[in-house]
Design a protein around this motif. Structure first.
Motif, short mmCIF file in Angstrom:
data_model
loop_
_atom_site.label_atom_id
_atom_site.label_comp_id
_atom_site.label_asym_id
_atom_site.label_seq_id
_atom_site.Cartn_x
_atom_site.Cartn_y
_atom_site.Cartn_z
N ILE A 137 0.84 -1.21 0.00
CA ILE A 137 0.00 0.00 0.00
C ILE A 137 0.87 1.25 0.00
N ILE A 138 1.90 1.27 0.83
CA ILE A 138 2.80 2.43 0.88
C ILE A 138 3.46 2.65 -0.48
N ARG A 139 3.95 1.58 -1.10
CA ARG A 139 4.61 1.70 -2.40
C ARG A 139 3.65 2.21 -3.46
N ILE A 140 2.42 1.69 -3.46
CA ILE A 140 1.44 2.12 -4.46
C ILE A 140 1.04 3.57 -4.24
N PHE A 141 0.89 3.98 -2.98
CA PHE A 141 0.59 5.38 -2.70
C PHE A 141 1.69 6.28 -3.23
N LEU A 142 2.93 5.94 -2.95
CA LEU A 142 4.05 6.76 -3.42
C LEU A 142 4.08 6.81 -4.94
N ASN A 143 3.65 5.73 -5.57
CA ASN A 143 3.65 5.66 -7.03
C ASN A 143 2.54 6.48 -7.67
N ASN A 144 1.49 6.80 -6.89
CA ASN A 144 0.33 7.48 -7.46
C ASN A 144 0.05 8.85 -6.88
N LEU A 145 0.88 9.30 -5.94
CA LEU A 145 0.66 10.62 -5.36
C LEU A 145 1.27 11.73 -6.22
N ASN A 146 0.99 11.68 -7.50
CA ASN A 146 1.42 12.74 -8.40
C ASN A 146 0.25 13.43 -9.09
N ARG A 147 -0.97 13.06 -8.66
CA ARG A 147 -2.17 13.71 -9.19
C ARG A 147 -3.31 13.49 -8.20
N PRO A 148 -4.24 14.41 -8.08
CA PRO A 148 -4.31 15.70 -8.80
C PRO A 148 -3.25 16.71 -8.34
N ILE A 149 -2.63 16.47 -7.17
CA ILE A 149 -1.55 17.33 -6.70
C ILE A 149 -0.27 16.50 -6.70
N ASN A 150 0.74 17.02 -7.33
CA ASN A 150 2.00 16.28 -7.44
C ASN A 150 2.79 16.41 -6.13
N ILE A 151 2.82 15.31 -5.38
CA ILE A 151 3.56 15.29 -4.11
C ILE A 151 4.85 14.50 -4.25
N THR A 152 4.74 13.26 -4.73
CA THR A 152 5.91 12.38 -4.79
C THR A 152 6.50 12.26 -6.19
N ASN A 153 5.93 12.94 -7.17
CA ASN A 153 6.39 12.86 -8.56
C ASN A 153 6.18 11.48 -9.16
N GLY A 154 5.34 10.67 -8.52
CA GLY A 154 4.91 9.39 -9.06
C GLY A 154 6.05 8.45 -9.38
N PRO A 155 5.90 7.66 -10.45
CA PRO A 155 6.92 6.66 -10.79
C PRO A 155 8.24 7.28 -11.25
N GLN A 156 8.24 8.57 -11.60
CA GLN A 156 9.48 9.22 -12.03
C GLN A 156 10.42 9.48 -10.86
N GLY A 157 9.92 9.47 -9.65
CA GLY A 157 10.76 9.64 -8.48
C GLY A 157 11.20 11.08 -8.25
N ILE A 158 12.00 11.25 -7.25
CA ILE A 158 12.50 12.57 -6.86
C ILE A 158 14.00 12.62 -7.12
N THR A 159 14.43 13.64 -7.84
CA THR A 159 15.83 13.78 -8.21
C THR A 159 16.46 14.99 -7.51
N LEU A 160 17.77 15.12 -7.68
CA LEU A 160 18.53 16.26 -7.16
C LEU A 160 18.34 16.43 -5.64
N ILE A 161 18.33 15.31 -4.94
CA ILE A 161 18.19 15.36 -3.48
C ILE A 161 19.49 15.89 -2.88
N ASP A 162 19.37 16.76 -1.91
CA ASP A 162 20.55 17.37 -1.30
C ASP A 162 21.42 16.32 -0.62
N PRO A 163 22.73 16.39 -0.83
CA PRO A 163 23.63 15.50 -0.10
C PRO A 163 23.79 15.95 1.34
N LEU A 164 24.34 15.07 2.16
CA LEU A 164 24.61 15.43 3.54
C LEU A 164 25.71 16.49 3.60
N GLN A 165 25.58 17.39 4.57
CA GLN A 165 26.61 18.39 4.81
C GLN A 165 26.94 18.39 6.30
N VAL A 166 28.21 18.26 6.60
CA VAL A 166 28.68 18.25 7.99
C VAL A 166 29.59 19.45 8.19
#
Length: 370
Positions: A137-166
């Motif tokens: 269920i969690i995986r399917i939700f993440l896969n479909n939460l791109n409409r009607p409001i784009n939250i997770t960007n659907g199957p395309q995923g999220i890119t350009l995530i910030d690296p860790l900074q210490v």
């Protein structure tokens, strides 16, 4: 818990010498592996450290409390997406990782409680089916939460995530100290190592605590534990929450390390793999779980060399390397379960239980033969 050596039995000087030797080995490990095996294997070590944290979290649920969870990778996904959404151009938010990692752990703990609350009366196969469904269920939700409001960007995923900074130092950059080159995989290794050691320490303290003994009592006999005054409801919810917390932290670290996540990174096969690490290493034994996580991360990668070996020995590849790799991997798991059912490094309690079961079976067979 079975231990190879009881450090407390050593004199103080020897104890400190052993600790210093282990620390020196761990510090030199990524650079030595880079020099002799290549940087790819340093990355594999980084992934192994993440799986150690995941396996230790699942060990709380499965090994300590005896609650079979087949959807544990969902908490890994929750932690990864919690970090990614607040540290990427997705919402144009770039929060500090010292805030986002605890936040991801907290969100994962909440999801752990949401999973545990409806399943308090379930055990065994029924609990496994429900947790499996929760993970999907969690995986399917993440896969479909791109409409009607784009939250997770659907199957395309999220890119350009910030690296860790210490301290203003980005771990995604390469640094040079004299003749020593510190690549991103080296920098992440030390962060992951610190988190993995903290997870091991917490697991050991939990095992020896009143809460840990309550979990073990529930695993052995929930009815007897309840009769002895243990609040089984709260203790089981705490097991789900604590295990999910480990998954949330490792998920956030994974997102920053990869720089990209998608729902396909959190499938049922990943849950099964983490469960295999716990079972193969030795359920309920922290050292065994660590060993299982290391082996099951390194072994599939080592078996990738089967293809070149076929080419070198026979002049051509007779069996597809990917198929042969998984065949050998599966065969190794089957053999382990046949000859070491308690795992490579079982806990003392688990070893004793299996010995008693073997004695009972032997007596029944003797009575039947007589």
């Amino acid at each position: 818990m079975s231990r190879v050596m009881d450090m407390r039995a050593l004199p103080p000087l020897q104890r400190w010498l052993v600790l210093l030797a282990v620390a020196a080995l761990l510090i030199a490990l990524p650079f030595a592996v880079d020099a002799f095996l290549g940087r790819t294997w340093v990355r594999i070590i980084d992934v192994a450290l993440l799986f150690i944290m995941l396996a230790l979290g699942l060990n709380i649920v499965v090994g300590f409390a005896g609650l079979l969870d087949l959807g544990y990778i969902a908490f890994f996904a929750v932690g990864a997406y919690s970090y990614a959404l607040l540290a990427s151009p997705q919402f144009e938010v770039h929060g500090p990782f010292l805030l986002l990692l605890p936040l991801g752990a907290l969100v994962a703990a909440v999801f752990g409680i949401l999973l545990g609350a409806p399943t308090l009366r379930l055990r065994g196969d029924y609990l496994a089916i429900v947790t499996l469904g929760f993970g999907e269920i969690i995986r399917i939700f993440l896969n479909n939460l791109n409409r009607p409001i784009n939250i997770t960007n659907g199957p395309q995923g999220i890119t350009l995530i910030d690296p860790l900074q210490v301290g203003g130092i980005a771990l995604s950059k390469t640094y040079t100290l004299g003749s020593l080159t510190i690549a991103p995989v080296h920098s992440y290794y030390f962060v992951f190592l610190a988190c993995a050691l903290a997870s091991i320490f917490i697991s050991l303290r939990l095992e020896d605590s009143r809460i840990g003994r309550a979990w073990i009592a529930i695993r052995e006999d929930e009815l007897a534990a309840s009769a002895m005054g243990i609040n089984t409801r709260n203790i089981k919810l705490l097991a789900f929450a604590m295990g999910a917390t480990f998954g949330g932290v490792s998920g956030g670290l994974f997102a920053s390390f990869q720089g990209f996540i998608s729902p396909e990174s959190f499938t049922l096969l990943d849950s099964i793999m983490v469960l295999c690490m716990v079972v193969l290493g030795g359920m309920g034994n922290v050292g065994g779980v660590v060993l299982g996580a290391i082996l099951l991360t390194a072994l599939p990668e080592a078996l990738r060399y089967v293809g070149p070996l076929q080419q070198a020995w026979f002049g051509q590849i007779h069996i597809d390397p990917s198929d042969l790799r998984m065949l050998l991997f599966g065969s190794a798991l089957v053999l382990m379960m046949l000859f070491r059912p308690a795992g490579l490094w079982p806990s003392t309690t688990r070893r004793r239980e299996l010995a008693v079961e073997d004695d009972v079976v032997a007596k029944e067979q003797a009575n039947a033969a007589g």
